[in-house]
Design an enzyme around this catalytic site. Sequence first.
Site: not given
Length: 344
Positions: A96, A138-140
Site C-alpha cells: 500500500v 500493508v498490502e492491498m
Amino acid sequence: MKNILATLAIAALPLGALAAADAPLVFKPGHASLKQFLLPAQVPHPADNAPNAARVALGQTLFFDPRLSGDGNMSCATCHNPGLGWSDGQGTARGVKSSVLGRASPTVINTAYNSIQMWDGRKASLEDQAMGPMQANVEMNMDIAKLFQWLNGSEGYKKMFDKAYPGQGINEGTVSKAIASFERTAISRNSPFDKWVKGDAKAMTAQQVKGFEVFTGKGNCMACHSGANFTDNGFHNLGLESWGLAEPDMGRYAIKPVKAMKGAFKTPTLRDVARTAPYFHDGSAQTLMDVVEHYDTGGTVKTNLSPNMKPLNLTHDEKLALVAFMEALTSPYKPVKVPALPVK
C-alpha cells in the site's frame, strides 16, 4: 482432499522415490529413470472447486481488478504479473502507498502442485491464501465489508458469480475459489527439460545435460529442489546475509516456533526460474549465477544454517552448466489477456 494431498506428496517426493530404491539415474533422453521428473497431467484441485471455464474467467477478472484494493490501484497482478514470471521483478514486494515490504513476491507458477503456500507456509491451499493480500493492511489494504458490498452491487460480477458458482453467492469462499481456479492455469511443464525427459535428444544442449548431472549430484540441489516441481515443499535457512541483521525475518519460525525453523523459508519451485529474478525470499540474488555462487559457499551466515547447506567447491564450468540447466526448466511463454472488467 486426501487424494489431492496424495498427488501433491507424490509430486514432491525426493530423487529416486518413484523408481527402484537402488536404481540410478540414467542421463539419456527418454530413459525410464527420468519419468519421475514429469508433472502429473491433471492439475490438483479440491473436490468442491473443480475448474471450468466460468470459474477461470471469473478468477481472471478478479485477479486483474484493482478495485479489490483499498486505494483502487493494486490488483493481484500488480505483484504477480504473468509477463514477469508471475512475480513483479522487484527485490521485495511493494504494498500500500508503494511501501517496500520485507519479502519477495513469490511466483504463482505451479503453485497448484504445492502442498503448502507462502514463504512461511502459513496458508495451506490456493483457496486459503487468495484473500490474504486483500486483507493485509500493508498490502492491498481492502475494507472487506466494502468489497463485498461493492461486488454484490455489481450487475456484471453478479452474473459471473451466478454462472461460476450458482446458488453460492458472492462471499470470501467464492472469491477465493475463483481466484484459485485462475491461478491453477499458471502451469509450466513443457520446458526443454520436459521434452528431453520424454525422449527428444535435441531439446537440451550438452551443457544443460551436464548441469542436470551437477544438479542431481555434486551440486546437492535435489536435497531441497526435489520432485517434478523441483521443491520439497519444506523450509530451510540458507544463511543469507539478511539473516545476520539485528532483527532478521524469522520465517517459518513465526508460524511453527521450533529452533530448526528460525530463518527458514519455503523452497520455491525452479520451474520458469529464469523469468523470476531477483531470487530468494529477500530478493538478494540478482541472477541465477548469484544464486549458484551463494550455494557454492555453503551460506554466508552460519547460525541455524540448514544441514543441507555445505560448501560445494564447484568449478566455473560446473556453475555455468548448472545455470544452463535451470534455464532449461522454462516453458514457452503463454500470453495472458487482461480481461474487460465489469463497469457496473
